[in-house]
Design an enzyme around this catalytic site. Structure first.
Site, PDB file in Angstrom:
ATOM      1  N   ASP A 278      49.418  12.302  37.982  1.00 30.15           N
ATOM      2  CA  ASP A 278      49.025  12.796  36.667  1.00 30.15           C
ATOM      3  C   ASP A 278      49.647  14.178  36.476  1.00 30.15           C
ATOM      4  O   ASP A 278      49.974  14.862  37.441  1.00 30.15           O
ATOM      5  CB  ASP A 278      47.493  12.866  36.600  1.00 30.15           C
ATOM      6  CG  ASP A 278      46.987  13.040  35.187  1.00 30.15           C
ATOM      7  OD1 ASP A 278      47.820  13.171  34.270  1.00 30.15           O
ATOM      8  OD2 ASP A 278      45.765  13.050  35.002  1.00 30.15           O
TER       9      ASP A 278
ATOM     10  N   ASP B 228      43.426   3.482  35.763  1.00 28.68           N
ATOM     11  CA  ASP B 228      42.921   4.285  36.886  1.00 28.68           C
ATOM     12  C   ASP B 228      41.555   4.825  36.511  1.00 28.68           C
ATOM     13  O   ASP B 228      41.267   5.029  35.331  1.00 28.68           O
ATOM     14  CB  ASP B 228      43.865   5.450  37.204  1.00 28.68           C
ATOM     15  CG  ASP B 228      43.631   6.634  36.284  1.00 28.68           C
ATOM     16  OD1 ASP B 228      42.924   7.573  36.681  1.00 28.68           O
ATOM     17  OD2 ASP B 228      44.139   6.617  35.137  1.00 28.68           O
TER      18      ASP B 228
END
Length: 282
Positions: free
Chosen positions: A89, A271
């Site tokens: 991320d 996720d």
């Protein structure tokens, strides 16, 4: 990178994504390893549950243990002893969650570390550089995640800034991939669609970033307070405007029901900390 669509029923699809560290069959759920490892689990445990790819967080790894430590190991894969794909991320969501502890400008975001209170700075270039040092298979563009609800005029300005930041991420990744010391020259860049719960802003942003011909596209800024019905409404509106020959990733989602609903709407990647966090707290 190679993304093959193997089958489709309505918008739901089966796919296969070939990355530098292996093949990922989609739809896929990515266990979250904030500091590189999924809490309470060893790499062999993750393999035993047949996880294909895990998520590491740029923001947290940038603060601790820091780039020097991970660079000494030649990247995140060796540091955590995981030889399968990793997605990192960008840190945009974590910056958003700091609230009053951060200040957003065109250059980037200044914030106070939650570890020691020291002043830090994160920009599209730095976020991209950190992810290059981590050697991730998939790097996420640095974006601004807005709270929900947020005023329309602020969302419009924020989305425009996210687009400019995406352009800067792409330029920086091209520069890094041209250097001989780059760890993973096959690293892929995914752009992030933003726009809160405004369908028209989301759609226009999807059209804009689709022109950049990125390796994949994510829908961000959901699961931040809106209802599940609102989230599904946004997915129904925006996913058809993302390139259908590229992977689509719904960030931070979610429950088993959310995943089924997302797959039905054409999402390939998911996720969430739910399963590992529930396991930690019993």
């Amino acid at each position: 990178m190679k993304f093959e669509k193997l089958g489709q029923s309505g918008r739901a699809r089966r796919g296969r994504l070939t990355l530098a560290h292996g093949v990922v069959e989609t739809p896929v759920f990515m266990p979250v390893g904030t500091y590189g490892t999924v809490k309470g689990m060893l790499p062999r445990d993750i393999e035993e549950i047949q996880a294909q790819i895990i998520l590491g967080n740029t923001f947290h790894l940038y603060l601790r243990p820091g780039l020097d430590v991970i660079k000494a190991h030649g990247g995140l894969h060796d540091f955590i002893k995981w030889n399968k794909p990793i997605l990192t991320d960008s840190g945009g969501f974590q910056v958003f969650s700091l609230g009053a502890m951060r200040k957003i400008k065109e250059e980037g975001v200044t914030f106070r570390s939650h570890i020691d209170g020291s002043k830090k700075f994160l920009s599209p270039e730095i976020a991209t550089e950190v992810q290059e040092a981590l050697g991730a298979d998939i790097a996420m563009a640095f974006d601004e995640c807005v709270e929900n609800p947020a005023p329309r005029d602020y969302v419009e300005r924020s989305v425009a800034r996210t687009t400019r930041w995406l352009e800067r991420c792409k330029i920086e990744m091209d520069r890094l991939n041209s250097l001989p010391e780059t760890i993973n020259k096959e690293q892929m860049l995914f752009g992030i669609n933003q726009g809160g719960t405004f369908e028209d802003i989301r759609i226009e942003h999807a059209k804009e970033i689709a022109k950049m011909d990125l390796d994949g596209y994510a829908v961000g800024g959901l699961a931040v307070g809106e209802t599940h019905e609102e989230m599904y409404r946004i997915l129904d509106a925006v996913v058809p405007y993302l390139p259908q020959n590229k992977p689509t990733y719904l960030m931070g989602v979610g429950t088993p029901a959310n995943i089924i609903e997302g797959v039905d709407r054409g999402v390939d990647f998911f996720d969430c900390v739910y399963p590992s966090r529930n396991g930690q707290i019993g």
